[in-house]
Structure formats: structure tokens, C-alpha cells
Write a protein that holds these residues in place. Structure first.
Motif, PDB file in Angstrom:
ATOM      1  N   ASP A 185       0.848  -1.187   0.000  1.00  0.00           N
ATOM      2  CA  ASP A 185       0.000   0.000   0.000  1.00  0.00           C
ATOM      3  C   ASP A 185       0.887   1.241   0.000  1.00  0.00           C
ATOM      4  N   ASP A 186       0.429   2.264  -0.692  1.00  0.00           N
ATOM      5  CA  ASP A 186       1.124   3.549  -0.701  1.00  0.00           C
ATOM      6  C   ASP A 186       0.244   4.565   0.005  1.00  0.00           C
ATOM      7  N   PRO A 187       0.510   4.865   1.281  1.00  0.00           N
ATOM      8  CA  PRO A 187      -0.351   5.784   2.043  1.00  0.00           C
ATOM      9  C   PRO A 187      -0.274   7.235   1.578  1.00  0.00           C
ATOM     10  N   LEU A 188       0.671   7.560   0.698  1.00  0.00           N
ATOM     11  CA  LEU A 188       0.831   8.934   0.241  1.00  0.00           C
ATOM     12  C   LEU A 188      -0.053   9.275  -0.967  1.00  0.00           C
ATOM     13  N   LEU A 189      -0.711   8.278  -1.547  1.00  0.00           N
ATOM     14  CA  LEU A 189      -1.562   8.542  -2.696  1.00  0.00           C
ATOM     15  C   LEU A 189      -2.790   9.342  -2.277  1.00  0.00           C
ATOM     16  N   PRO A 190      -3.118  10.440  -2.967  1.00  0.00           N
ATOM     17  CA  PRO A 190      -4.326  11.207  -2.635  1.00  0.00           C
ATOM     18  C   PRO A 190      -5.581  10.421  -2.992  1.00  0.00           C
ATOM     19  N   ASN A 199      -4.683   8.016  -9.808  1.00  0.00           N
ATOM     20  CA  ASN A 199      -4.150   6.804  -9.171  1.00  0.00           C
ATOM     21  C   ASN A 199      -5.241   5.774  -8.902  1.00  0.00           C
TER      22      ASN A 199
END
Length: 414
Positions: free
Chosen positions: A63-68, A142
Motif C-alpha cells: 500500500d502507498d499511504p501517500l496517494l491522494p 491513481n
């Protein structure tokens, strides 16, 4: 420390197995720091993965928690998808052959729109330096935005069941019903459904064993549309495979859908005996049992299950066995044994009939207050259903009871 409740449901993890043991280093082994890091990562991925093999192979554990997520384009495209699919599916529902636009259609269509918005909308930051700071374009389109938009679309893709009530009151009973009353009926039933979903979330959503095969198809599509991968030698990437399958399915459907609709159901028995009632009852794929009828339209092939490609084999076989039993054993037996005067009525019909086999005049047994007129009902006589229609309702109610009994027998905790 607070003791964990025994009734609390947590995400089930895979128990330590031989696969974990082979990764676990012994005290006598000499591993480099890099090897131990790789082993630790492998163990973490193994523990975070689902105990269901199909889910583990499809859903990534990263998971990429920085994706808006809650972006301007997500709200615009999500709301638009929900409204459009809701309107179109309800509008086309009144056709004899309803046209259904699924959430997957919106899932595909919003990709170029999302990327177009990411390329053209300004990335200017408004109210910079304040707590109200926001931007209309936080970066590339995204997968998280895409998933939320698809959830919006899925919420509006299905028709509202209570609309059937409003339609029947207006069209068949010729009664006036105000917009406010109709809205209350629709919202009440919808909220009731969401309430039941919330009640059973603990049992049908949170446990990792409760997986939904159809959702894995959408997950695979998300990954194909967003993950970059190198094309294997002699093979194709997920995106290329999707485009090939999409174009082939579109080209194939042109024939049964538009150019040669006859191939939807080829009833050769009816061709040989065009004037035989028995042949029509047995062979017709549209108004009979469809025995020996052929069809190359995918909607005809998969009509009893929806999409057998997305369901596991045991579910497909179970539904197919039940379909064959009801359609080709139970219904013919009840009809030709004349159960409840079945031969007086068509074997396959959704209409209501009187004792002579004529369509029942529903309006004649309803008074001016939209109540049942008992005296008029006694004059008209009882209602009758066709054999297949009666079986459909009976099996539907039996299935609800069977679900409760199945859970009580196989999943009880006493």
C-alpha cells in the motif's frame, strides 16, 4: 493490558506452516544482513496475505499511504458515474429486454477521463498555508481514486426494488401516488438494506474467509490498468490481454446482439414441429423449457449464474445442479401431473390467471381506497400462477430458509 474479547473478530492470518519454517533461520546458520532482511520481508508478506489462495494471488499486500484519495476528480467522476448508471439502468429496465450497464463499464470509462483531468486541470494550490489548503489536481490519476469512483458507480448501477411498487401502482392499478410518498417508500427500503448490511458486516465482510469471487475480477482489472509491468518474452501484459479480450468480446457480441439476434436461442425442435404445443413447451428457449435449444449469445449461456467465469467451480456446479433439477425435473413433473390444475395455464409465464386460464383482472378486486374488495374477489375466484412462476417463488422462499438451516448445521458454535 486489556484482555481481548473472545467474541471480537480480527483479521485471520495464515498459521505458521512449513513455508514459514523454511524461511525461519536456525541459530547455527550464518546469514548476511541482506539475506535476513529478505527473509523478514518474505515472512511479513506471508503473514499479511489472505488464507484464501485465490485472494492471495490477486490482491496485493502493499500500500502507498501517500496517494491522494478524496480528490476533486474523484468526487466529480464518482458522482457522475453514480447518477448516470442509476438513471440509465432504471430507464432501460422498462424495456422487454432490459439493457444493463454494469459498474465495470464505468470502471473502464473513467480511466481516460481521470487521466485527461490530471493532464489538463490546473495544479494551483488554493488558500496555501491555511488549514483550508487544497488543489484541484494533486498529481497523476491513481488506483485509489479509481476504486472509489467504481464504488460510487456500483452504488448506482442496480435498480431500486421499491421502484417496482411505485410502477405497479401507477401503471397496472391506475392509482395516483405522489412524489413524496414514492420517495419515502424508496428511501425506506434502501436504508433498510444498508441497515442489514451493517448488521451482518461482522459476519459477511470482516472475516478473511468471506471472499467474493466477482470482486477479484475488478481487482485484476484495477491492477491491469494501473500497474506497470514488463512484457514477458512471447507473452502479453495484463493491459494488452485486457484490450485483446475487450475488442474480441465486442466484435463477437455484434452478431447475437444486433446483426443476427436469432442465434440468442435456436430451438430446432420448434422448427421441426411448428404447430405442436408440446414441442413449444419443451423446446422453446424463450417461452418453454429450452430443451435442446442452442445459443451462442454469452448472455444466454451465463443467464442462470451471471458470470460462471468469476465463480469457483463448486458454486457454479451447485447452482447448475439446482437449476437443472427445478427446470427439467420438478417443473415438468408438476405440470404434466396437473398439480393445482397446472395444465390450464402456460408452463412458462409471469402473468396471473383465473380458473379458466384467462388473465386475471386485478383492478376488479380493488376498491376506491386501494384495498382488497373481498366480495369482488369471491366473485372473480382465486388467483393462479403458471407452474414455473410458482416454482420460482417457492424455491426463492425455500432458499432463504435453507440459508439459515445451513448456517445452523455447519457453522454453529454449540
Amino acid at each position: 493490558m486489556v484482555e481481548q474479547s473472545k467474541d471480537e473478530i480480527t483479521s485471520p492470518l495464515i498459521a505458521e506452516s512449513k513455508e514459514e519454517e523454511q524461511f525461519r533461520p536456525s541459530s547455527s546458520s550464518n546469514y548476511s544482513r541482506r539475506d535476513q532482511t529478505e527473509i523478514t520481508n518474505d515472512l511479513q508478506e506471508l503473514e499479511e496475505n489472505s488464507p484464501v489462495k485465490q485472494v492471495a494471488l490477486t490482491v496485493p499486500t502493499t500500500d502507498d499511504p501517500l496517494l491522494p484519495v478524496q480528490t476533486f476528480r474523484m468526487w466529480v467522476l464518482g458522482s457522475l458515474s453514480c447518477v448516470l448508471l442509476s438513471f440509465l439502468n432504471q430507464f432501460f429496465w422498462y424495456r422487454t429486454e432490459p439493457l444493463t450497464i454494469t459498474a465495470i463499464s464505468a470502471q473502464i470509462a473513467v480511466v481516460p477521463l481521470g487521466r485527461l483531468m490530471a493532464a489538463k486541470i490546473t495544479d494551483r494550490v488554493f488558500f496555501k498555508g491555511t488549514r483550508f489548503e487544497f488543489t484541484l489536481n494533486p498529481g497523476p490519476f491513481n488506483v485509489k481514486e479509481h476504486v472509489l469512483i467504481t464504488i460510487f458507480a456500483n452504488s448506482g448501477a442496480g435498480t431500486v426494488y421499491a421502484i417496482h411498487i411505485v410502477t405497479v401502482v401507477k401503471v397496472f392499478y391506475k392509482k395516483k401516488i405522489t412524489f413524496f410518498v414514492s420517495l419515502i417508500v424508496v428511501i425506506t427500503t434502501q436504508v433498510l438494506g444498508f441497515g442489514w448490511a451493517g448488521i451482518f458486516r461482522r459476519y459477511l465482510v470482516e472475516p478473511a474467509e468471506m471472499w467474493w469471487p466477482a470482486n477479484l475480477v475488478q481487482v485484476s482489472l484495477f491492477r491491469a490498468l494501473h500497474e506497470e509491468e514488463e512484457r514477458p518474452k512471447g507473452g502479453v501484459t495484463r493491459t494488452q490481454f485486457f484490450l485483446i479480450a475487450f475488442l474480441c468480446s465486442f466484435a463477437y457480441y455484434v452478431f447475437p446482439g444486433y446483426l443476427f439476434e436469432m442465434v440468442t436461442s435456436l430451438s430446432w425442435i420448434c422448427w421441426i414441429f411448428p404447430k405442436s404445443i408440446l414441442a413449444q413447451q419443451l423446446g422453446s428457449g424463450l417461452y418453454g423449457l429450452g430443451i435442446a435449444a442452442l445459443g451462442i449469445d454469452w448472455s444466454t449461456i451465463s443467464s442462470y449464474l451471471g458470470s460462471p467465469l468469476a465463480s469457483p467451480w463448486f458454486a457454479t456446479a451447485n447452482v447448475a445442479a439446482g437449476f437443472l433439477f427445478v427446470m427439467y425435473v420438478l417443473t415438468p413433473l408438476c405440470y404434466w401431473l396437473n398439480v393445482y390444475r397446472a395444465k390450464t395455464f402456460p408452463i412458462f409465464s409471469s402473468d396471473l390467471f383465473n380458473a379458466t386460464g384467462q388473465e386475471y383482472n386485478i383492478s376488479s378486486i380493488i376498491d376506491s381506497n386501494f384495498h382488497l374488495d373481498v366480495a369482488a374477489y369471491e366473485r372473480e375466484g382465486p388467483l393462479y400462477l403458471s407452474t414455473f412462476f410458482a416454482m420460482t417463488y417457492g424455491i426463492g422462499f425455500a432458499a432463504l430458509t435453507a440459508t439459515v438451516v445451513h448456517v445452523a448445521l455447519f457453522h454453529r458454535r454449540w
